[in-house]
Write a protein that holds these residues in place. Structure first.
Motif, PDB file in Angstrom:
ATOM      1  N   TRP A 251       0.642 -16.130 -24.804  1.00 52.94           N
ATOM      2  CA  TRP A 251       0.126 -16.267 -26.158  1.00 52.94           C
ATOM      3  C   TRP A 251      -1.391 -16.395 -26.133  1.00 52.94           C
ATOM      4  O   TRP A 251      -1.951 -17.155 -25.346  1.00 52.94           O
ATOM      5  N   THR A 252      -2.074 -15.688 -27.027  1.00 50.90           N
ATOM      6  CA  THR A 252      -3.527 -15.821 -27.105  1.00 50.90           C
ATOM      7  C   THR A 252      -3.929 -17.167 -27.707  1.00 50.90           C
ATOM      8  O   THR A 252      -5.026 -17.647 -27.459  1.00 50.90           O
ATOM      9  N   THR A 253      -3.045 -17.785 -28.483  1.00 53.93           N
ATOM     10  CA  THR A 253      -3.334 -19.095 -29.085  1.00 53.93           C
ATOM     11  C   THR A 253      -2.563 -20.225 -28.406  1.00 53.93           C
ATOM     12  O   THR A 253      -2.516 -21.334 -28.926  1.00 53.93           O
ATOM     13  N   GLY A 254      -1.985 -19.957 -27.253  1.00 57.69           N
ATOM     14  CA  GLY A 254      -1.142 -20.941 -26.575  1.00 57.69           C
ATOM     15  C   GLY A 254      -1.849 -22.206 -26.163  1.00 57.69           C
ATOM     16  O   GLY A 254      -1.221 -23.250 -25.998  1.00 57.69           O
ATOM     17  N   ASP A 255      -3.176 -22.116 -25.997  1.00 60.72           N
ATOM     18  CA  ASP A 255      -3.910 -23.311 -25.566  1.00 60.72           C
ATOM     19  C   ASP A 255      -4.424 -24.143 -26.743  1.00 60.72           C
ATOM     20  O   ASP A 255      -5.041 -25.184 -26.551  1.00 60.72           O
ATOM     21  N   GLU A 256      -4.117 -23.714 -27.970  1.00 61.44           N
ATOM     22  CA  GLU A 256      -4.484 -24.499 -29.149  1.00 61.44           C
ATOM     23  C   GLU A 256      -3.512 -25.673 -29.297  1.00 61.44           C
ATOM     24  O   GLU A 256      -2.405 -25.639 -28.771  1.00 61.44           O
ATOM     25  N   PRO A 257      -3.910 -26.713 -30.035  1.00 60.15           N
ATOM     26  CA  PRO A 257      -3.011 -27.858 -30.224  1.00 60.15           C
ATOM     27  C   PRO A 257      -1.708 -27.440 -30.898  1.00 60.15           C
ATOM     28  O   PRO A 257      -1.672 -26.524 -31.717  1.00 60.15           O
ATOM     29  N   ALA A 258      -0.627 -28.131 -30.540  1.00 57.31           N
ATOM     30  CA  ALA A 258       0.685 -27.876 -31.144  1.00 57.31           C
ATOM     31  C   ALA A 258       0.587 -28.025 -32.659  1.00 57.31           C
ATOM     32  O   ALA A 258      -0.189 -28.840 -33.166  1.00 57.31           O
ATOM     33  N   THR A 259       1.389 -27.248 -33.368  1.00 60.34           N
ATOM     34  CA  THR A 259       1.384 -27.316 -34.833  1.00 60.34           C
ATOM     35  C   THR A 259       2.166 -28.532 -35.310  1.00 60.34           C
ATOM     36  O   THR A 259       2.972 -29.111 -34.582  1.00 60.34           O
TER      37      THR A 259
END
Length: 69
Positions: free
Chosen positions: A17-25
């Protein structure tokens, strides 16, 4: 890139995922809280989206909430 055992190219491994390292939703954390209570486990702090997704998959398998087949 990781292999997808289902053959469905719309499902990506969380590692890809390109956004996998963003905080969990918020939705992920809410669902994780429910699954973790059922499994008698605590949810770690500061999960990424990818980590949360993997933990959801793991806890679903333990809780019986989602049945295969």
């Amino acid at each position: 890139m990781s292999e997808n055992p289902t053959g469905d190219d719309t499902i990506k491994d969380p590692e890809d995922w390109t956004t996998g390292d963003e905080p969990a939703t918020g939705a992920q954390l809410s669902y994780l809280g429910t699954l973790a209570r059922e499994a008698g486990q605590e949810v770690p702090d500061n999960l990424t989206k990818a980590e949360a997704s993997k933990l959801i998959d793991e806890l679903q398998g333990r809780s019986g909430r989602v049945q295969e087949g």
